[in-house]
Each structure stands twice: as C-alpha cells, then as structure tokens.
Design a protein around this motif. Structure first.
Motif, PDB file in Angstrom:
ATOM      1  N   CYS A 132       8.466  39.234  46.869  1.00 24.38           N
ATOM      2  CA  CYS A 132       8.830  38.584  48.342  1.00 24.38           C
ATOM      3  C   CYS A 132       7.839  39.233  49.324  1.00 24.38           C
ATOM      4  CB  CYS A 132      10.331  38.960  48.450  1.00 24.38           C
ATOM      5  SG  CYS A 132      11.387  38.407  47.398  1.00 24.38           S
ATOM      6  N   THR A 133       6.645  39.455  48.917  1.00 21.68           N
ATOM      7  CA  THR A 133       5.638  39.928  49.812  1.00 21.68           C
ATOM      8  C   THR A 133       4.812  38.911  50.404  1.00 21.68           C
ATOM      9  OG1 THR A 133       4.096  40.471  48.159  1.00 21.68           O
ATOM     10  CG2 THR A 133       5.590  42.118  48.914  1.00 21.68           C
ATOM     11  N   ALA A 134       4.362  39.027  51.717  1.00 25.72           N
ATOM     12  CA  ALA A 134       3.505  38.066  52.367  1.00 25.72           C
ATOM     13  C   ALA A 134       2.213  38.632  51.902  1.00 25.72           C
ATOM     14  CB  ALA A 134       3.545  38.273  53.872  1.00 25.72           C
ATOM     15  N   PRO A 135       0.961  37.728  51.925  1.00 28.76           N
ATOM     16  CA  PRO A 135       1.018  36.440  52.419  1.00 28.76           C
ATOM     17  C   PRO A 135       1.372  35.580  50.996  1.00 28.76           C
ATOM     18  CG  PRO A 135      -1.259  36.997  51.740  1.00 28.76           C
ATOM     19  CD  PRO A 135      -0.560  38.339  51.785  1.00 28.76           C
ATOM     20  N   ASP A 136       1.689  36.194  49.891  1.00 32.77           N
ATOM     21  CA  ASP A 136       1.876  35.507  48.719  1.00 32.77           C
ATOM     22  C   ASP A 136       3.075  34.403  48.841  1.00 32.77           C
ATOM     23  OD1 ASP A 136      -0.109  36.660  46.852  1.00 32.77           O
ATOM     24  OD2 ASP A 136       1.246  38.329  47.081  1.00 32.77           O
ATOM     25  N   THR A 137       4.403  34.977  49.688  1.00 35.31           N
ATOM     26  CA  THR A 137       5.283  34.192  49.690  1.00 35.31           C
ATOM     27  C   THR A 137       5.091  32.688  50.403  1.00 35.31           C
ATOM     28  OG1 THR A 137       5.658  35.301  51.733  1.00 35.31           O
ATOM     29  CG2 THR A 137       7.170  36.080  49.841  1.00 35.31           C
ATOM     30  N   GLY A 138       4.244  32.694  51.626  1.00 39.96           N
ATOM     31  CA  GLY A 138       3.791  31.573  52.316  1.00 39.96           C
ATOM     32  C   GLY A 138       3.034  30.809  51.233  1.00 39.96           C
ATOM     33  N   ASN A 139       2.041  31.243  50.568  1.00 42.36           N
ATOM     34  CA  ASN A 139       1.297  30.612  49.923  1.00 42.36           C
ATOM     35  C   ASN A 139       1.711  29.806  48.502  1.00 42.36           C
ATOM     36  OD1 ASN A 139      -0.953  31.538  51.327  1.00 42.36           O
ATOM     37  ND2 ASN A 139      -1.673  33.056  49.918  1.00 42.36           N
ATOM     38  N   MET A 140       2.939  30.615  48.488  1.00 41.75           N
ATOM     39  CA  MET A 140       3.745  30.139  46.898  1.00 41.75           C
ATOM     40  C   MET A 140       4.535  29.065  47.547  1.00 41.75           C
ATOM     41  SD  MET A 140       4.823  32.999  44.504  1.00 41.75           S
ATOM     42  CE  MET A 140       4.916  34.424  45.415  1.00 41.75           C
ATOM     43  N   GLU A 141       4.990  28.978  48.583  1.00 47.18           N
ATOM     44  CA  GLU A 141       5.696  27.824  49.428  1.00 47.18           C
ATOM     45  C   GLU A 141       4.889  26.821  49.384  1.00 47.18           C
ATOM     46  OE1 GLU A 141       9.095  30.313  51.871  1.00 47.18           O
ATOM     47  OE2 GLU A 141       6.992  30.154  52.760  1.00 47.18           O
ATOM     48  N   VAL A 142       3.513  26.806  50.023  1.00 46.77           N
ATOM     49  CA  VAL A 142       2.837  25.759  50.131  1.00 46.77           C
ATOM     50  C   VAL A 142       2.618  25.105  48.586  1.00 46.77           C
ATOM     51  CG1 VAL A 142       0.204  25.244  50.468  1.00 46.77           C
ATOM     52  CG2 VAL A 142       1.503  26.609  52.197  1.00 46.77           C
ATOM     53  N   LEU A 143       2.155  25.816  47.806  1.00 49.85           N
ATOM     54  CA  LEU A 143       1.904  25.254  46.486  1.00 49.85           C
ATOM     55  C   LEU A 143       3.111  24.508  45.898  1.00 49.85           C
ATOM     56  CD1 LEU A 143      -0.128  28.070  45.084  1.00 49.85           C
ATOM     57  CD2 LEU A 143      -1.090  25.661  45.157  1.00 49.85           C
ATOM     58  N   GLU A 144       4.178  25.154  45.995  1.00 53.88           N
ATOM     59  CA  GLU A 144       5.677  24.666  45.727  1.00 53.88           C
ATOM     60  C   GLU A 144       5.715  23.382  46.374  1.00 53.88           C
ATOM     61  OE1 GLU A 144       9.192  23.937  43.727  1.00 53.88           O
ATOM     62  OE2 GLU A 144       7.779  25.490  43.235  1.00 53.88           O
ATOM     63  N   LYS A 145       5.624  23.127  47.669  1.00 56.14           N
ATOM     64  CA  LYS A 145       5.810  22.035  48.326  1.00 56.14           C
ATOM     65  C   LYS A 145       4.704  21.045  48.371  1.00 56.14           C
ATOM     66  CE  LYS A 145       7.519  20.768  52.889  1.00 56.14           C
ATOM     67  NZ  LYS A 145       8.103  21.179  54.390  1.00 56.14           N
ATOM     68  N   GLN A 151      -2.453  22.188  39.928  1.00 54.22           N
ATOM     69  CA  GLN A 151      -2.479  23.370  40.947  1.00 54.22           C
ATOM     70  C   GLN A 151      -1.354  24.218  40.661  1.00 54.22           C
ATOM     71  OE1 GLN A 151      -2.469  21.491  44.651  1.00 54.22           O
ATOM     72  NE2 GLN A 151      -4.574  20.961  44.757  1.00 54.22           N
ATOM     73  N   LYS A 152      -0.242  23.809  40.581  1.00 53.09           N
ATOM     74  CA  LYS A 152       0.964  24.544  40.211  1.00 53.09           C
ATOM     75  C   LYS A 152       0.902  25.298  38.830  1.00 53.09           C
ATOM     76  CE  LYS A 152       4.424  21.837  42.777  1.00 53.09           C
ATOM     77  NZ  LYS A 152       5.714  21.019  42.862  1.00 53.09           N
ATOM     78  N   LYS A 153       0.234  24.640  37.853  1.00 50.81           N
ATOM     79  CA  LYS A 153       0.004  25.147  36.695  1.00 50.81           C
ATOM     80  C   LYS A 153      -0.835  26.567  36.614  1.00 50.81           C
ATOM     81  CE  LYS A 153       0.823  25.509  32.042  1.00 50.81           C
ATOM     82  NZ  LYS A 153       1.996  25.859  31.544  1.00 50.81           N
ATOM     83  N   LYS A 154      -1.986  26.302  37.371  1.00 55.41           N
ATOM     84  CA  LYS A 154      -2.970  26.987  37.445  1.00 55.41           C
ATOM     85  C   LYS A 154      -2.651  28.423  38.221  1.00 55.41           C
ATOM     86  CE  LYS A 154      -7.969  27.465  37.869  1.00 55.41           C
ATOM     87  NZ  LYS A 154      -9.497  26.837  37.916  1.00 55.41           N
ATOM     88  N   TRP A 155      -2.140  28.057  39.470  1.00 56.40           N
ATOM     89  CA  TRP A 155      -2.189  29.067  40.332  1.00 56.40           C
ATOM     90  C   TRP A 155      -0.768  29.467  40.752  1.00 56.40           C
ATOM     91  CZ3 TRP A 155      -6.365  31.415  40.560  1.00 56.40           C
ATOM     92  CH2 TRP A 155      -7.329  30.442  40.400  1.00 56.40           C
ATOM     93  N   LEU A 156       0.361  28.421  40.784  1.00 57.54           N
ATOM     94  CA  LEU A 156       1.513  28.715  41.205  1.00 57.54           C
ATOM     95  C   LEU A 156       2.489  29.489  40.311  1.00 57.54           C
ATOM     96  CD1 LEU A 156       4.074  28.675  43.408  1.00 57.54           C
ATOM     97  CD2 LEU A 156       4.620  26.577  42.230  1.00 57.54           C
ATOM     98  N   GLU A 157       2.193  29.214  39.059  1.00 52.78           N
ATOM     99  CA  GLU A 157       3.146  29.779  37.982  1.00 52.78           C
ATOM    100  C   GLU A 157       2.784  31.187  37.694  1.00 52.78           C
ATOM    101  OE1 GLU A 157       3.097  27.730  34.294  1.00 52.78           O
ATOM    102  OE2 GLU A 157       3.834  25.861  35.094  1.00 52.78           O
ATOM    103  N   PRO A 158       1.385  31.567  37.720  1.00 43.11           N
ATOM    104  CA  PRO A 158       1.012  33.139  37.500  1.00 43.11           C
ATOM    105  C   PRO A 158       1.550  33.802  38.883  1.00 43.11           C
ATOM    106  CG  PRO A 158      -0.835  31.837  37.793  1.00 43.11           C
ATOM    107  CD  PRO A 158       0.411  30.846  37.528  1.00 43.11           C
ATOM    108  N   LEU A 159       1.438  33.138  40.104  1.00 41.37           N
ATOM    109  CA  LEU A 159       2.020  33.831  41.391  1.00 41.37           C
ATOM    110  C   LEU A 159       3.393  34.007  41.244  1.00 41.37           C
ATOM    111  CD1 LEU A 159      -0.097  31.883  44.018  1.00 41.37           C
ATOM    112  CD2 LEU A 159      -0.259  34.347  43.737  1.00 41.37           C
ATOM    113  N   LEU A 160       4.214  33.068  40.711  1.00 42.42           N
ATOM    114  CA  LEU A 160       5.574  33.312  40.592  1.00 42.42           C
ATOM    115  C   LEU A 160       5.801  34.314  39.639  1.00 42.42           C
ATOM    116  CD1 LEU A 160       6.801  29.675  40.727  1.00 42.42           C
ATOM    117  CD2 LEU A 160       7.395  31.442  42.538  1.00 42.42           C
TER     118      LEU A 160
END
Length: 462
Positions: A132-145, A151-160
């Motif tokens: 739940c640390t910034a800036p990852d939280t904001g970036n994950m919210e951007v990718l999710e939304k 993009q979600k497969k390549k970046w959001l999934e490993p971030l989550l």
C-alpha cells in the motif's frame, strides 16, 4: 495513540461517523492490528539488519549510466529491498491483507480506509508488507482504471503481486511544475512508436532496483490547454532513460531521482487512455493520493505526540519531571487539539469523497492536504524542542519524520496550489445578503459624487 493498536477502540473523532462503518471495517482493522503485533513488530530488527547487509553489497556497484553522477554510486539509496519484506508480503497475503488501497479488494469506503491509513502511517513496514505504498498505489489505480488489458497484464499484475515497483514522472526542474500546464517534456508519435524527451526530477521511488516502469507525463500536442498532455508507460530499462542522481531532502539523500529521457522510444500501445488525456488521468490519480497522504500524516502526528509523552515522563529539569511543567502540558494539550481538528477535517473530506466522488470533494481534499501536514510538522517540531539535542540526533527518529512531513507539503502540489483551489470555490459566490449587511456601505460616496469619474485599474501590478 493507545487506540491505534487496540482493536476494541476507534479514534473518538470517528464516533460521529460510526453508523457509516461496516462490520467489514472492524474485522479488517482487527486483522491489521494483529498482523502488526504478531509479524511486523518482531520483524523490524531483522529488517534493519538485512537493510544494512544490502547496503554493504553496494561497495562493488558500478554506475548504471555514463550520465550518472559518480558521487552517489555507492549510496544506500540503490540498495535492494531486504528479503524479509517479501516474507512479510506473503504473510499479509495469507491473512488477506494485500492491496487494501483498492476499494474492490478491501471493500472499504474512503472514510473506512482513513483510520486504516493512520495505522499504516505509524507503521511503515506494514504499509510495505500490504503493498500500500506510494507512488505504487496511485500508479496501480491508474492502470486499474485506465489501462488496456495488455498494459494490465504486463505492468499491473506484477505491481499488484509486489514483484516490481514503479514511479510517477511528472515534476521538472526547469519549469514551475505546480502549474502542470508548464510541463515541457514531449511525447511525439513517429510511425509505430512514441519518442519521449524530457528532464524530470524528484521522481520518488525511481532509484530502487525494484522500480521497473514509469508513468510519464509529457506534452503530446493539441489545441486546448488542458488537452495537450498525455500519460505514457516507460520501462525503466528503455534505451535513453538516464537516472542522473538521487536527490536530497534538507541535504539528506533519498530515493527521489533526477532523470533525463533522451529520445526514448516506446510502442504506441504504451499510451494511457489516449493522447491529450493526461490531465484527466491526473485528477483521477491525485484525488485519492492526496487524501491518503493526509491520513498517513495523522498517524505520523500521533507518533510525534507519543514521543513527547514518552520523553516528558522520563526527564527531570528545574526540580520537576518534565510532565509536571505547565509549559509542557500546554504543548501536549495543543498537540491533541490540533490532531483532533485535523482528523475531523480529514474524515469530512473522506465522507464527501464517498458521497459525491473525488472531483466534487476537491475543496475538502485541498483543505486536509494543507492542514494535515502543517499540523504534523508543527507537532514534530515541538517534539524536537522538548527532546532538546537528542531530538536532532541520529538516536531519534524525529528528524526523519520532520524531513518526510515537510516534503509531503510539496508532494502532489504545494500548499499554495491547494489554498487556491479552496479560495476559488469560495469566490464562486459573488455576493450575498449577509455579506453586504456585514460589510456595509458608505452612502456619502454616492451622495457627494466625488468619485464618479474614477475608473478602477484592474491591470495586475507587481
């Protein structure tokens, strides 16, 4: 601050909103408190030791780029995350306490997440473990939304999954970046690629080796002032990305990078949402991020007040325990009043966001974004005064708290930008009966007519 790790007590300021709290909130809060007591607190000494071991490995590090400032080649900022962080992530996942910043994961409203964030602000390692640390939280919210399936497969999934980290590349050293229309970095389409050029700084989290991707804000062209900028995904290891140096806060180097992007090429598929929609994304990203900063900052203020109370019970001056001096008691009382007011304002902003959305709650979010860090900085400063020389020494964490909170007053926009947002909302009301009654009118101005020829000069002057 005793309630923070007491599952049976909530902040008194939350009592007026108790009917808005779901059974899930109380259950989640208890699980987080148990996690801190059973896993986080025992792991903290191990984390510190492993961090020192990771720093020691940097003695053989070589500059990653010919443009990297060699003065910082062996600085601790490049150290890898201690292995126990991954162990704690796995434990958080096993407890069902992972990625709680996403509403669909934690099933928490903004108000419910507020007291959770306070706990995370007081126990930073728990924040890391729960991803739940910034800036990852904001970036994950951007990718999710806004992200595409690819993009979600390549970046959001490993971030989550906590396998990689990320950074948000917006601020520039050559322009006043608090006015985002000034951002001058460019994103130009050439064939099946975008070519990116720009100079960014204070890009938080970019130095750590786990950081693998940037969300980059740049100018892509367009007619409207607020549709000239776009956001695009840039891999950290892309050719032309040069991390020049880590940057300091009050002279102490932190993981905030200065980066030059020199003819960096990325596929067209890396564009987020579409060209010219960068500010639209930014508003969706910054609203939650700002209020989360405030929530965590209130937890930090509680830490500072706890430090004061700990100190004043253990020191004697002028014939009395410090806790028995009237001036010390005044400082403690004022600190508690300031925290209480700030927490209530933050909860009010959270309720507005829950009921009306972040966009319509922007004035309330701006209020708490100004108020919470100011309040916290003042209490930390008072804690340093009460601790004396010890408060500024390496044996106390107060200076670390001060550096961080002072920086929060700039993160996601400086105070003056948020004050302007508040003022603009107020100034939408041109006049009112009450305002006219209280302000009053000098009827003699019209009676004698000596100002009839005056034409107000509204041209701005320095």
């Amino acid at each position: 601050m005793g309630y923070i790790l007491d599952p049976d007590r909530i902040p008194p300021e939350l009592e007026p909103f108790k009917d808005r709290l779901s059974p899930n909130f109380f259950e989640v809060r208890k699980r987080i408190i148990d996690f801190i007591k059973q896993d986080i607190l025992p792991a903290m000494p191990v984390y510190g030791q492993q961090y020192r071991e990771e720093v020691a490995k940097l003695k053989d590090r070589k500059p990653a780029s010919p443009h990297e400032d060699p003065a910082y080649t062996h600085h601790p900022v490049w150290a890898a995350s201690p292995p126990i962080a991954e162990t704690l992530r796995q434990k958080a996942q096993a407890r069902g306490l992972y990625n709680f910043f996403l509403p669909e994961v934690g099933n928490l409203g903004v108000l419910e997440y507020a007291p959770i964030c306070e706990i995370l602000g007081a126990f930073g390692l728990c924040n890391v473990a729960m991803n739940c640390t910034a800036p990852d939280t904001g970036n994950m919210e951007v990718l999710e939304k806004y992200g595409t399936p690819e993009q979600k497969k390549k970046w959001l999934e490993p971030l989550l999954a906590g396998q990689i980290r990320s950074a948000y590349a917006m601020t520039e050293p050559g322009v006043a970046s608090s006015d985002a229309t000034n951002i001058s970095a460019t994103i130009k389409k050439e064939g099946d690629e975008y070519v990116i050029n720009g100079h960014k700084w204070y890009i938080s989290g970019a130095c750590r080796p786990e950081c693998k991707v940037f969300i980059f804000l740049g100018r892509s062209g367009g007619e409207s002032t607020h549709k000239q900028h776009s956001m695009i995904l840039v891999p950290r290891d892309a050719k032309g990305v040069h991390i020049i140096r880590p940057l300091g806060l009050f002279g102490h180097i932190h993981d905030h990078a200065e980066i030059v992007f020199d003819n960096v090429r990325v596929p067209l598929g890396n564009m987020l949402l579409g060209e010219g929609r960068g500010f639209e994304i930014a508003q969706g990203r910054l609203g939650p991020g700002r209020i989360h900063h405030c929530m965590r900052t209130i937890g930090t203020a509680e830490q500072a007040l706890d430090a004061i109370i700990h100190r004043v019970h253990k020191r004697v001056a002028f014939g009395k325990v410090l806790a028995n001096h009237a001036t010390i008691r005044q400082s403690i009382a004022e600190a508690r009043m300031e925290i209480t007011k700030s927490r209530l304002l933050c909860y009010l902003a959270a309720v507005q966001a829950d009921d009306h959305g972040f966009k319509d709650a922007k004035a309330f979010i701006a209020m708490t974004k100004v108020d919470a860090p100011r309040m916290c900085q003042k209490i930390i400063d008072e804690a340093i005064q009460i601790h004396g020389a010890h408060g500024v020494s390496q044996d106390s964490r107060l200076t670390d708290l001060y550096h961080h909170v002072r920086h929060v007053r700039l993160a996601d926009g400086p105070d003056i930008v948020h004050l302007n947002t508040i003022a603009k909302e107020e100034l939408k009301r041109r006049s009112s009966v009450m305002g006219e009654m209280v302000s009053g009118i000098n009827k003699n101005i019209d009676k004698f007519g000596k100002f009839a020829n005056v034409v107000p000069d509204t041209r701005a002057r320095l």
